[in-house]
Design an enzyme around this catalytic site. Structure first.
Site, PDB file in Angstrom:
ATOM      1  N   GLU A 183       6.683  -5.270  -2.160  1.00  0.00           N
ATOM      2  CA  GLU A 183       5.712  -6.096  -1.406  1.00  0.00           C
ATOM      3  C   GLU A 183       4.179  -6.005  -2.577  1.00  0.00           C
ATOM      4  O   GLU A 183       3.728  -7.090  -2.531  1.00  0.00           O
ATOM      5  CB  GLU A 183       5.156  -5.158  -0.355  1.00  0.00           C
ATOM      6  CG  GLU A 183       6.128  -4.888   0.630  1.00  0.00           C
ATOM      7  CD  GLU A 183       7.069  -3.562   0.412  1.00  0.00           C
ATOM      8  OE1 GLU A 183       7.194  -2.912   1.731  1.00  0.00           O
ATOM      9  OE2 GLU A 183       7.321  -3.452  -0.572  1.00  0.00           O
TER      10      GLU A 183
ATOM     11  N   CYS B 120       2.149   0.546   0.437  1.00  0.00           N
ATOM     12  CA  CYS B 120       2.074  -0.850   0.398  1.00  0.00           C
ATOM     13  C   CYS B 120       1.498  -1.508   1.603  1.00  0.00           C
ATOM     14  O   CYS B 120       0.833  -2.439   1.633  1.00  0.00           O
ATOM     15  CB  CYS B 120       3.765  -1.165   0.464  1.00  0.00           C
ATOM     16  SG  CYS B 120       4.501  -1.087  -1.289  1.00  0.00           S
TER      17      CYS B 120
ATOM     18  N   HIS C 101       6.959  -1.523  -5.895  1.00  0.00           N
ATOM     19  CA  HIS C 101       7.543  -1.891  -4.716  1.00  0.00           C
ATOM     20  C   HIS C 101       7.468  -3.517  -4.628  1.00  0.00           C
ATOM     21  O   HIS C 101       6.609  -4.193  -5.134  1.00  0.00           O
ATOM     22  CB  HIS C 101       7.075  -1.226  -3.411  1.00  0.00           C
ATOM     23  CG  HIS C 101       7.229   0.124  -3.404  1.00  0.00           C
ATOM     24  ND1 HIS C 101       6.946   1.063  -2.528  1.00  0.00           N
ATOM     25  CD2 HIS C 101       8.178   0.872  -4.492  1.00  0.00           C
ATOM     26  CE1 HIS C 101       7.510   2.033  -2.624  1.00  0.00           C
ATOM     27  NE2 HIS C 101       8.047   2.120  -3.611  1.00  0.00           N
TER      28      HIS C 101
ATOM     29  N   CYS D 199       6.170   1.154   2.776  1.00  0.00           N
ATOM     30  CA  CYS D 199       5.563   2.553   2.825  1.00  0.00           C
ATOM     31  C   CYS D 199       4.334   2.427   2.898  1.00  0.00           C
ATOM     32  O   CYS D 199       3.610   1.531   2.943  1.00  0.00           O
ATOM     33  CB  CYS D 199       5.858   3.249   1.306  1.00  0.00           C
ATOM     34  SG  CYS D 199       4.970   2.349   0.026  1.00  0.00           S
TER      35      CYS D 199
END
Length: 161
Positions: A82, A121, A80, A118
């Site tokens: 992040e 993250c 992801h 999420c």
């Protein structure tokens, strides 16, 4: 005197540009980490270095399995945005920093008005010592989430705990 874009929208615009490097076939996310008004790191969602990207393969594994949005992120090929930004930064540069996050739908290119990190993250953001996360809602509106809120509202515990 001319109107200037706010700092939040300035950094969110940069995160949007970073998202254009995304290789996901569902969502394009871009993240930047800013500390003391300097960009520390950037990240977008895509397969780990050296592995084939979903856009190169021509299919999304999660979509192939019928996994709905917001579920089973561990089944995703991508790292992801992040996480990629945090991986690219030294912890001393993330403690007290702000993470800016922008998401767009891959097919429609429309801004995701409900973009958020999420749970995996969020845990990385907490451990990186990031102070707040700013997410874009419209081209000019945004939300600022204090990371302490994610700590206080621990989503990894069962309801009622």
């Amino acid at each position: 005197m001319t109107d200037r874009v706010s700092k939040e929208n300035y950094y969110l615009d940069i995160a949007r540009t970073v998202s254009e490097r995304s290789t996901c076939l569902r969502r394009h996310f871009g993240a930047i980490i800013v500390k003391n008004d300097s960009i520390v790191a950037t990240g977008y969602n895509g397969a780990p270095r050296g592995r084939a990207n979903c856009n190169d393969l021509g299919f999304c594994f999660r979509e192939h399995l019928g996994i709905p949005r917001g579920e089973r992120y561990e089944m995703c090929r991508s790292v992801h945005a992040e996480a990629n930004a945090i991986i690219s930064a030294a912890r001393r540069m993330t403690v007290g920093a702000t993470l800016y996050l922008v998401g767009r739908d891959y097919q429609t290119r429309e801004l995701l008005h409900d973009a958020t990190s999420c749970s995996m993250c969020r845990r990385m953001i907490i451990n990186a010592g990031i102070h707040e996360v700013v997410t874009r809602r419209t081209e000019t509106e945004f939300d600022i989430v204090p990371v302490q809120k994610w700590i206080d509202e621990d989503d990894s515990l069962p309801e009622g705990r």
